[in-house]
Structures are given as structure tokens and as C-alpha cells.
Design a protein around this motif. Sequence first.
Motif, PDB file in Angstrom:
ATOM      1  N   LEU A   1      -0.097 -13.013   4.677  1.00  0.00           N
ATOM      2  CA  LEU A   1       0.533 -14.175   5.304  1.00  0.00           C
ATOM      3  C   LEU A   1      -0.469 -14.918   6.191  1.00  0.00           C
ATOM      4  O   LEU A   1      -0.360 -16.116   6.408  1.00  0.00           O
TER       5      LEU A   1
ATOM      6  N   GLY B   1       0.225   3.189   7.698  1.00  0.00           N
ATOM      7  CA  GLY B   1       1.208   2.873   6.648  1.00  0.00           C
ATOM      8  C   GLY B   1       2.637   3.066   7.138  1.00  0.00           C
ATOM      9  O   GLY B   1       2.878   3.759   8.131  1.00  0.00           O
TER      10      GLY B   1
ATOM     11  N   GLN C   1      -0.236  -5.320   9.076  1.00  0.00           N
ATOM     12  CA  GLN C   1      -1.202  -6.317   9.531  1.00  0.00           C
ATOM     13  C   GLN C   1      -0.907  -7.718   9.008  1.00  0.00           C
ATOM     14  O   GLN C   1      -1.541  -8.679   9.422  1.00  0.00           O
TER      15      GLN C   1
ATOM     16  N   PRO D   1      -3.494   0.795  10.698  1.00  0.00           N
ATOM     17  CA  PRO D   1      -2.243   1.547  10.898  1.00  0.00           C
ATOM     18  C   PRO D   1      -2.013   2.470   9.697  1.00  0.00           C
ATOM     19  O   PRO D   1      -2.395   2.115   8.572  1.00  0.00           O
TER      20      PRO D   1
ATOM     21  N   GLY E   1       4.674  -2.617  11.936  1.00  0.00           N
ATOM     22  CA  GLY E   1       3.306  -2.298  12.369  1.00  0.00           C
ATOM     23  C   GLY E   1       2.242  -2.831  11.430  1.00  0.00           C
ATOM     24  O   GLY E   1       1.052  -2.682  11.685  1.00  0.00           O
TER      25      GLY E   1
HETATM   26  P1  UTP Z   1       3.323  -4.447   3.634  1.00  0.00           P
HETATM   27  O1  UTP Z   1       2.783  -3.301   2.911  1.00  0.00           O
HETATM   28  O2  UTP Z   1       3.914  -5.517   2.809  1.00  0.00           O
HETATM   29  O3  UTP Z   1       2.184  -4.989   4.552  1.00  0.00           O
HETATM   30  O4  UTP Z   1       4.340  -3.910   4.684  1.00  0.00           O
HETATM   31  P2  UTP Z   1       2.086  -6.154   5.610  1.00  0.00           P
HETATM   32  O5  UTP Z   1       1.333  -5.606   6.723  1.00  0.00           O
HETATM   33  O6  UTP Z   1       3.380  -6.756   5.997  1.00  0.00           O
HETATM   34  O7  UTP Z   1       1.274  -7.264   4.874  1.00  0.00           O
HETATM   35  P3  UTP Z   1      -0.146  -7.232   4.123  1.00  0.00           P
HETATM   36  O8  UTP Z   1      -0.040  -6.222   3.012  1.00  0.00           O
HETATM   37  O9  UTP Z   1      -1.199  -6.902   5.133  1.00  0.00           O
HETATM   38  O10 UTP Z   1      -0.246  -8.643   3.620  1.00  0.00           O
HETATM   39  C1  UTP Z   1       5.691  -3.734   4.430  1.00  0.00           C
HETATM   40  C2  UTP Z   1       6.372  -3.408   5.751  1.00  0.00           C
HETATM   41  O11 UTP Z   1       5.850  -2.211   6.282  1.00  0.00           O
HETATM   42  C3  UTP Z   1       5.350  -2.431   7.593  1.00  0.00           C
HETATM   43  C4  UTP Z   1       5.081  -3.925   7.672  1.00  0.00           C
HETATM   44  O12 UTP Z   1       5.091  -4.364   9.008  1.00  0.00           O
HETATM   45  C5  UTP Z   1       6.214  -4.481   6.828  1.00  0.00           C
HETATM   46  O13 UTP Z   1       7.410  -4.521   7.566  1.00  0.00           O
HETATM   47  N1  UTP Z   1       4.141  -1.616   7.802  1.00  0.00           N
HETATM   48  C6  UTP Z   1       3.152  -1.623   6.885  1.00  0.00           C
HETATM   49  C7  UTP Z   1       4.042  -0.877   8.943  1.00  0.00           C
HETATM   50  O14 UTP Z   1       4.945  -0.878   9.812  1.00  0.00           O
HETATM   51  N2  UTP Z   1       2.919  -0.149   9.146  1.00  0.00           N
HETATM   52  C8  UTP Z   1       1.905  -0.122   8.253  1.00  0.00           C
HETATM   53  O15 UTP Z   1       0.910   0.589   8.502  1.00  0.00           O
HETATM   54  C9  UTP Z   1       2.031  -0.866   7.097  1.00  0.00           C
END
Ligand code: UTP
Length: 461
Positions: free
Chosen positions: A115, A215, A111, A213, A109
Motif C-alpha cells: 500500500l 508474521g 508493514q 515483525p 503489525g
Molecule cells: P499482509 O500479509 O497482507 O501484510 O498482512 P501487510 O503488512 O498488511 O502488507 P504487505 O504484505 O507488507 O504489503 C495481513 C494482516 O496481517 C497483519 C497485517 O497488519 C494485516 O492485518 N500482520 C502481518 C501482522 O499483524 N504482523 C505481521 O508480521 C504481518
Amino acid sequence: MVTMIHYKGYDAIIEKVYATGNEHVFAFWDTLTDDQKKHLLQELSLINFNELHELFALTKKHTIPMDFEPAPFTRLPQTPEEHKAFDHAKTVGIDTIKKGKVAAFVVAGGQGSRLGFDGPKGIFPIGPVSNKTLFQIHAEKIKAYEKKFGISIPWCIMTSQANHNATVDYFEKHNFFNLNNDKVFIFKQNMIPSLNEEGKLILETPYSIFRNPDGHGGSLTALYQSGTLSKLLNLGVEVLSYFQVDNPLVRIIDPVFIGFHVKHNAEVSSKALQKAYPEEKIGVFVKFSNMRIGVVEYSDLPLVKQHEKDERGNLRYSAGSIAIHLFNTRFIEKIAQGNISLPFHVAKKTIPQYTNDGKNNITGYKFEKFVFDALPLTEQNFILETKREEEFAPVKNKSGVDSVDSAQELMMNLYKKWLLQKNIPVPKVVEKIEISPLFAVESDDLPDSFAIPQHKEVYIG
Ligand code: UTP
């Protein structure tokens, strides 16, 4: 004196918006259609202003974790006894998997802002030769485990508002990669408003509030609220194998890990690896002074502790968390039914705000829950050391550390290691190599001998 707007049936929420100093969200009121006005008011009705007030207070005081020491963990086997324990765990794990008690769970979920990819991170192409997406690689691994263990493995995929529809469309378009689509559960996590530096709401469009989202820690509540957890319980699933969408190396169904989890009666188990260097940006496993186990974020680990060495000269806080966990489904149910909310953490981020001149970037605050905050809530838990090169290739950045290039390099190195273990030579001319999960998810799955073609790019599938 500001004149308060009115809308029949929404007076209470409108008053709340003014009382909390958020009336700027009505800046475009006169230009909105009736549907847009209702949309905005409905969004506002769902906001818990008291909670936001408390969360904004977090931005003023940084809570340092309480006293802690390194958490104990089970290291990789070295002695014959340890090897025996690992073999036994594997037997228990295989038995648990074959009884259909294990499901996979990916959190997707996020963002993916670092990347900078337009679309769900799961559809980012990562296969070094095939360009398969992260989702396809995960799906094919699950398919391979199903074949290996002769069962069907449910797969939960958490998305969020911004990428849910694109994720569902992607899986439908690809026929769920031949998985049983009755057992692929795609559900959304909750969203929470972000705040500006004055602690006020931010407009995303003239009639909607900017939210992020909540987290990966929002996953436990989302599993429950979406009804996915009860589906899993009905299917007899006891253990949920949790991983992040951006780690193509993850061993999604790991009998040894699952076996130890079961043997320890753990509610949550986690994998750890030795930190590569003191400043590495991963959280470390700790035992708090109240004897509970948890993870302290790298940014919260004081510099002295980051560098602290034990009597043998090794890093004292060496067990890093790589976001691979096992959760008991009954534990998740207990947390969710008990309305036990994991704490929010605050991060200062750039946020696009809607203004008269269109979108403008401002600095604001996003609030997120972290899934490892469930650890201190456990009575029983277990931490297992794993090898970085076999399980961890995070795709976070466009280039440099934890990037697409580094992840592909790690994938190829692992495939070469598997081939080496089987004494299958890789010709010198080969620059890129990839093994399809449908062909092998571990070295043991490879045939005893076969020839690798003399090509620059080799795909084994
Ligand atoms: P990250 O904290 O590394 O964030 O998520 P991200 O969204 O991939 O990338 P940035 O920080 O915006 O660059 C680690 C994992 O947790 C999931 C992400 O999809 C990834 O698999 N995640 C993170 C969620 O499912 N929901 C969230 O609200 C945040």
C-alpha cells in the motif's frame, strides 16, 4: 586476520557474532557513541543464531506440503434443515456473546509495504464518503455490537515495533472512539532479523540490526507474552474473534459463526469463501493425509490442483481462506505455554541496508509465521462458508486488484444491498454511499423506511 572488537561484559556475544561470520555488523564500531555500542550489543544478545541458521536453510529447500485433499466445510444454508441449523447456531452465538465470552482481535503489525502508506495501515482512510480510517470503522462496529448485545467487548490490537507508538497515539487522540479504554489492549508482536542472500545479518542503522515483525502467526505468542491473554481469561473471555486490519467488511462479532464454533467444541474455526478463479491469490483449506486440517498457500498449491474440477465441474480446491478465525483462549494458552512454535515461512524481499553511502536496497530474506498454521494443531475445528461480497474487501494495493478502489466499491455495494433488502430505494443521482456502523452493522439494523437524499455523495450516520 580480523581484530576482534571488545566490550566488557559482552565478550561471549561478540565471539558468537565473529564465529557466525557476522562481524560486518561492527563496520561502524569506531564511529559509535558508548550508548550506541551498547544498543548494538544488546540487540545482538537477543538474537538466536542457531534458529537463524536453521531458518536460512529454509531458503535452500522449498518444503512442499504433504499430501492433502480438500477440507470439508459447512456451506451456506440452502435446505430448510440447513437454515434451521444456522438459526440455532445464531441463538447459541448470541447467548455466548451476551455472557461476555467473546473478544475481538485485530492483527495490525504488518508493514503494509504494498500500500506504501506512511504510518500504521489501520489509520488509512477507507470510508468511501466519510474517509473514516480502518481503525475507526472497526471501533465503531465494536461499539455497535456492544449496544446491540448490551455488553462491553474487549478489543485486542496487535502492533509491531514500527507502528506501535503511532497506533497508541492515534487511539488516545481519538479517545478510543468512545470504547472503554480499559478493555482495549494494544500490544506488540516479536521481531526477527532478516538475512541477506549469504544468510548474514543486515544493518538497519550503524548500530541496529534490520528486523521484521514475525508474521501474523506471531500473534498467539504475543497475546501470551504481553499478558493480554491472562487479562482476557480473567475477564471470562473464551473466544477470540480474529481479523485483519485491512478488511473493512469483516463482521467482527458474528453470532452464527460463534454459535457453530461453540456447538462444534472447536478450538479454532475459520471462514471460507468460494475462490473466484483458479489463480486467485488466497490459500485454500485442505485436509492433510494425517487427517489434520490446514491451509495451503496459493503459491504452494500445484497448478494442476489449482485447476482441478470435481464431478460437477466446480473447482475442487474452492474453499479459500480470508483470514477470519475464532480462537479459543484456552487453546492459545495451551500452545503458548507448551512453547509450541508455529513454523516460519521464508519470503524473498527488498530490504534497505545501511552502508557507507547511506541506505541501499538489497535482496534478502524475511521470515514470518502464518496464523493458519495453528489449524493442524487442533483436535476440533470448524470451517464455515461465507459470502465474499458481505465479508471480504482486502486493502492491499494502491490500485487494481484488492485495492483502495475495489474495497470502497465493495463497501458501497454492500450498503446498497442492505438498503435493497429493506426496499429503500437509492436515487439514481447517488454516486457514493456509506452507512456508519453506528447506524447499522447489518441490514436488520436499518429502520423500515427512510428517504435517501438526492445527493451525489450520501453518508448515513
Ligand atoms: P499482509 O500479509 O497482507 O501484510 O498482512 P501487510 O503488512 O498488511 O502488507 P504487505 O504484505 O507488507 O504489503 C495481513 C494482516 O496481517 C497483519 C497485517 O497488519 C494485516 O492485518 N500482520 C502481518 C501482522 O499483524 N504482523 C505481521 O508480521 C504481518
